[in-house]
Scaffold this motif. Structure first.
Motif, short mmCIF file in Angstrom:
data_model
loop_
_atom_site.label_atom_id
_atom_site.label_comp_id
_atom_site.label_asym_id
_atom_site.label_seq_id
_atom_site.Cartn_x
_atom_site.Cartn_y
_atom_site.Cartn_z
N THR A 97 0.86 -1.18 0.00
CA THR A 97 0.00 0.00 0.00
C THR A 97 0.89 1.23 0.00
O THR A 97 1.53 1.54 0.99
CB THR A 97 -0.90 0.01 1.26
N HIS A 98 0.95 1.92 -1.12
CA HIS A 98 1.92 2.99 -1.31
C HIS A 98 1.73 4.20 -0.41
O HIS A 98 2.68 4.94 -0.17
CB HIS A 98 1.95 3.43 -2.78
N ASP A 99 0.54 4.43 0.08
CA ASP A 99 0.34 5.61 0.94
C ASP A 99 0.22 5.25 2.42
O ASP A 99 -0.16 6.08 3.23
CB ASP A 99 -0.90 6.38 0.47
N SER A 100 0.58 4.03 2.77
CA SER A 100 0.47 3.62 4.17
C SER A 100 1.69 4.07 4.97
O SER A 100 2.76 4.30 4.43
CB SER A 100 0.32 2.10 4.27
N VAL A 101 1.47 4.18 6.27
CA VAL A 101 2.53 4.56 7.20
C VAL A 101 2.39 3.65 8.41
O VAL A 101 1.29 3.46 8.93
CB VAL A 101 2.40 6.03 7.64
N MET A 102 3.50 3.05 8.85
CA MET A 102 3.50 2.28 10.08
C MET A 102 3.88 3.22 11.21
O MET A 102 4.84 3.98 11.09
CB MET A 102 4.48 1.11 10.00
#
Length: 97
Positions: A87-92
């Motif tokens: 998912t290219h716009d995800s952030v952990m």
């Protein structure tokens, strides 16, 4: 996300010794640069471009993990990183103490 151990994603602090470099007595061959970027006391965010490096650290840490919560925590982290990597716009986000 399914928990690879059959549990739930509800534990925190399972793999703390892999985050704090001073706590796992590493030698020169032990290098977890991405995991060691996590600040145990403050919030840490990792964008998608770091996921491959994070997965490499996790794979290196898994054989060193103690059976039980520590190993299960790393396996859950691997599932989360693999899921987010696609998912290219995800952030952990890690929430520090």
């Amino acid at each position: 996300m399914p928990d690879p151990s059959g549990g739930t994603f509800d534990a925190a602090g399972d793999f703390d010794r892999f985050i704090d470099e001073s706590s796992f007595g590493r030698d020169d061959s032990w290098d977890l640069p991405t995991l060691s970027r996590i600040d145990p006391y403050a919030d840490t965010e990792m964008a998608v471009d770091v996921r491959t490096a994070l997965l490499a650290d996790i794979e290196q840490a898994i054989p060193e993990a103690k059976p039980g919560p520590e190993l299960r925590g790393l396996l859950r982290l691997r599932v989360m990183a693999e899921t987010c990597r696609g998912t290219h716009d995800s952030v952990m986000v890690w929430l520090g103490d």
